[in-house]
Write a protein that holds these residues in place. Structure first.
Motif, PDB file in Angstrom:
ATOM      1  N   TRP A  62     -19.315 -32.754 -46.760  1.00 11.56           N
ATOM      2  CA  TRP A  62     -19.015 -31.325 -46.814  1.00 11.56           C
ATOM      3  C   TRP A  62     -17.720 -31.086 -47.590  1.00 11.56           C
ATOM      4  CZ3 TRP A  62     -16.610 -27.816 -42.599  1.00 11.56           C
ATOM      5  CH2 TRP A  62     -16.799 -26.486 -42.931  1.00 11.56           C
ATOM      6  N   PHE A 109     -10.645 -29.252 -39.763  1.00 12.98           N
ATOM      7  CA  PHE A 109     -10.244 -27.855 -39.617  1.00 12.98           C
ATOM      8  C   PHE A 109      -8.731 -27.664 -39.601  1.00 12.98           C
ATOM      9  CE2 PHE A 109     -14.608 -27.933 -38.133  1.00 12.98           C
ATOM     10  CZ  PHE A 109     -15.135 -26.931 -38.923  1.00 12.98           C
ATOM     11  N   ARG A 142     -15.430 -25.192 -55.457  1.00 14.48           N
ATOM     12  CA  ARG A 142     -14.234 -24.444 -55.842  1.00 14.48           C
ATOM     13  C   ARG A 142     -13.717 -24.867 -57.201  1.00 14.48           C
ATOM     14  NH1 ARG A 142     -12.134 -19.982 -52.638  1.00 14.48           N
ATOM     15  NH2 ARG A 142     -13.798 -19.995 -51.090  1.00 14.48           N
ATOM     16  N   PHE A 149     -12.068 -23.348 -48.281  1.00 16.48           N
ATOM     17  CA  PHE A 149     -13.304 -23.291 -47.499  1.00 16.48           C
ATOM     18  C   PHE A 149     -14.006 -21.953 -47.722  1.00 16.48           C
ATOM     19  CE2 PHE A 149     -13.219 -26.679 -44.020  1.00 16.48           C
ATOM     20  CZ  PHE A 149     -12.348 -27.491 -44.711  1.00 16.48           C
ATOM     21  N   PRO A 150     -15.310 -21.880 -47.409  1.00 17.36           N
ATOM     22  CA  PRO A 150     -16.009 -20.598 -47.489  1.00 17.36           C
ATOM     23  C   PRO A 150     -15.340 -19.560 -46.581  1.00 17.36           C
ATOM     24  CG  PRO A 150     -17.555 -22.401 -47.131  1.00 17.36           C
ATOM     25  CD  PRO A 150     -16.190 -22.983 -47.021  1.00 17.36           C
ATOM     26  N   GLU A 151     -15.404 -18.278 -47.012  1.00 14.86           N
ATOM     27  CA  GLU A 151     -14.757 -17.184 -46.276  1.00 14.86           C
ATOM     28  C   GLU A 151     -15.022 -17.219 -44.772  1.00 14.86           C
ATOM     29  OE1 GLU A 151     -12.749 -14.655 -47.149  1.00 14.86           O
ATOM     30  OE2 GLU A 151     -12.534 -15.532 -49.165  1.00 14.86           O
ATOM     31  N   ILE A 169     -17.184 -28.704 -50.869  1.00 20.04           N
ATOM     32  CA  ILE A 169     -16.193 -27.643 -51.006  1.00 20.04           C
ATOM     33  C   ILE A 169     -15.372 -27.833 -52.286  1.00 20.04           C
ATOM     34  CG2 ILE A 169     -14.037 -26.750 -50.025  1.00 20.04           C
ATOM     35  CD1 ILE A 169     -15.253 -27.144 -47.266  1.00 20.04           C
ATOM     36  N   VAL A 176     -15.879 -19.529 -42.713  1.00 21.28           N
ATOM     37  CA  VAL A 176     -15.207 -20.601 -41.976  1.00 21.28           C
ATOM     38  C   VAL A 176     -13.725 -20.272 -41.822  1.00 21.28           C
ATOM     39  CG1 VAL A 176     -14.716 -23.071 -41.931  1.00 21.28           C
ATOM     40  CG2 VAL A 176     -16.841 -22.243 -42.928  1.00 21.28           C
ATOM     41  N   GLN A 177     -13.132 -19.742 -42.905  1.00 17.90           N
ATOM     42  CA  GLN A 177     -11.711 -19.386 -42.830  1.00 17.90           C
ATOM     43  C   GLN A 177     -11.457 -18.357 -41.743  1.00 17.90           C
ATOM     44  OE1 GLN A 177      -9.444 -18.498 -46.361  1.00 17.90           O
ATOM     45  NE2 GLN A 177     -10.961 -19.495 -47.648  1.00 17.90           N
TER      46      GLN A 177
END
Lengths: 273, 271
Positions: free
Chosen positions: B46, A196, B54, A206-208, B50, A210-211
């Motif tokens: 993971w 993180f 992307r 990262f996916p929205e 990602i 998570v952001q």
């Protein structure tokens, strides 16, 4: 401990600890040599992963290949500096019962521990980071901050990052006062930080969802902020804003450390001896 | 012959019982392993997801295929951690004179050394390994036929032997220098970063090194190439998967020889 400066400012005690730490870590050359090798493996692996990802792609999320490779390299360079040992120190002191001696010292315990970690960071600058930097400059095209202001912002924000990481490590270390043996909790924390903080993959990818959550956590302000400044993803205004958040996190974590520490002191149980 | 095997199995069984009892002494430690290992490996996969989401498949490897390589690598890692974790600790044994009592017993020292500690905590490594691998198998349509299953078992065991052999060789440096722990850590990093990803993302030079010098490629990349019918630009006779157990047994015998050579220089602890 401080020999000739006894009556002087307490600060010199901490600087002395830091100096001793630098000298000790410079003594273990073979260990350092191997650790550079280990970081090099990590660095090359991530760089080639990104090269594969960028094959035939120009820009993703506003980042081009050179920027991303620079991001990955500087991330490894920083991680070779940001080695916070304080969680292990506290854990070991408690396990061995030596924490009792630490309590008797006329200096601030955390000052000593910070001195040790700051000392290792300084020696790592020379013997861990520099060789990696030379290798990466030889083999990869890196981008650098376009003007002096960004360099300054980058360095200040690195210091803040170290502060946040160190405080997190100290807080985890203190939990040993209650559980007596941390086991691998330190590594669990390190793994969470690694993900993180954006040290492996920037949170921008990262996916929205998570952001959005991550914005309210301290982690992304440890690696992503200085790295974002370095590769020019954050402009000056954004950089200052992010650094303000870094400052706030340092304040919050300091207060938390103070609070946990005052409770931990009452909870001391000295083992062995 | 049969009594020879039975004798060794019973010795190993005794050691294993002791090791398991020792590890159950610290339940909190176990809990922390349960948190740590799955977190690490699920995080790793993971990150790959990602990046692929992307960007694009990496060198033509889709996420499911990457997960196949990753899971396969993790399974042999798990077995190695269960049965050969001792190979990480040759330095400690050399410094503390730990081989003394084994040398006194009428049994192969390397065998005693390895079975001395069965690390059943390593089963925790098999949890993310099996989950990721089975997920990948269902996605890539892996055919669970008898020949495939046999091949898979040979590959996983071969991968375990390759890992154990490289750790043993690296650890044995301590017989000469008294220090090898940090080198073992370096090898661990190398396995972690290259043993679970397609080798083809690296430059050809590195691929060659990881095939012929340190045969990491055989742990999961080459067999995955065959199972997934990926274009591997690297052709070996007899198909790729069969080479993993062959290389494994070969490496393991080399490692055993080097260990024995090192042991002849073993001089016990100082005081």
């Amino acid at each position: 401990m401080p020999d000739k400066n006894c009556g002087g400012a307490a600060l010199s005690a901490y600087l002395y600890i830091a100096k001793m730490r630098i000298l000790t870590s410079l003594a273990y050359r073979f260990e350092v040599f191997v650790s550079v090798g280990s970081n090099l493996v990590l660095m090359l692996a991530t760089v080639f992963l990104w090269k594969a990802a960028y094959k035939g792609v120009d820009v993703v999320n506003g980042l081009n290949e050179n920027q991303m490779i620079t991001y990955a390299i500087v991330s490894v360079l920083l991680s070779s500096l940001f080695q916070c040992d304080v969680q292990n120190i506290i854990n070991n002191r408690i396990r061995e019962g030596e924490i009792a001696i630490d309590f008797m010292r006329p200096v601030n315990l955390f000052g000593c521990y910070l001195g040790e970690d700051a000392g290792s960071a300084v020696s790592s600058l020379v013997n861990r980071m520099l060789p990696l930097l030379v290798i990466s400059l030889l083999f990869f095209r890196m981008v650098t901050p376009s003007h002096a202001v960004s360099w300054v912002l980058f360095m200040v924000s690195c210091v803040f990052s170290f502060g946040i990481l160190w405080l997190l490590s100290a807080l985890i270390g203190l939990t040993a006062f209650w559980v007596m043996e941390l086991g691998n909790m330190g590594i669990v924390k390190d793994t969470i930080v690694r993900i993180f903080s954006g040290s492996l993959v920037p949170l921008w990818f990262f996916p929205e969802g998570v952001q959005n959550v991550s914005r309210y956590l301290p982690f992304q302000y440890t690696y992503q902020t200085p790295l974002g400044i370095f590769i020019g993803r954050l402009d000056t205004a954004q950089a200052l804003q992010a650094m303000l958040v870094q400052g706030i996190w340092i304040g919050v974590l300091l207060l938390l450390l103070h609070w946990v520490w005052s409770r931990a002191r009452k909870n001391v149980l000295v083992q062995g001896g | 012959m049969l009594s020879f095997v039975r004798h060794h199995v019973s010795v190993a069984g005794c050691f294993a019982r002791l090791a398991i009892q020792r590890q159950l002494e610290y339940p909190l430690f176990l809990v922390s392993w349960f948190l740590m290992i799955p977190t690490q490996y699920f995080a790793g996969i993971w990150m790959l997801k990602i990046i692929v989401d992307r960007f694009q498949p990496l060198n033509g490897w889709s996420f499911e295929q990457l997960a196949f390589v990753y899971g396969l690598g993790l399974l042999s890692h798990g077995l190695q951690v269960i049965f050969f974790i001792q190979t990480w600790n040759i330095e400690g044994m050399v410094i503390r004179g730990g081989f003394d009592r084994m040398l006194l017993r009428p049994m192969n020292v390397f065998f005693q050394f390895v079975v001395n500690y069965v690390n059943f905590i390593g089963m925790i490594d098999l949890i993310p390994g099996s989950i990721i691998f089975l997920y990948a198998c269902s996605k890539v349509g892996f055919a669970w036929t008898l020949p495939n299953i046999l091949k898979l078992l040979a590959v996983i065991l071969g991968g375990m032997l390759i890992r154990a052999a490289i750790y043993t060789i690296t650890g044995s440096i301590a017989f000469w220098t008294k220090a090898s722990r940090s080198m073992v850590g370096l090898v661990g990093q190398l396995f972690e970063r290259t043993g679970m990803y397609p080798l083809s993302i690296y430059p050809v030079m590195v691929q060659m090194l990881l095939t012929f010098l340190v045969p990491v490629g055989f742990i999961s990349f080459y067999p995955a190439c065959e199972f997934l019918k990926q274009d591997d630009r690297f052709v070996l006779p007899l198909g790729l998967a069969i080479w993993t157990p062959v290389v494994g047994v070969l490496m393991f015998s080399v490692a055993h020889a080097i260990f024995k050579l090192g042991l002849s220089r073993y001089e016990s602890a100082g005081s």
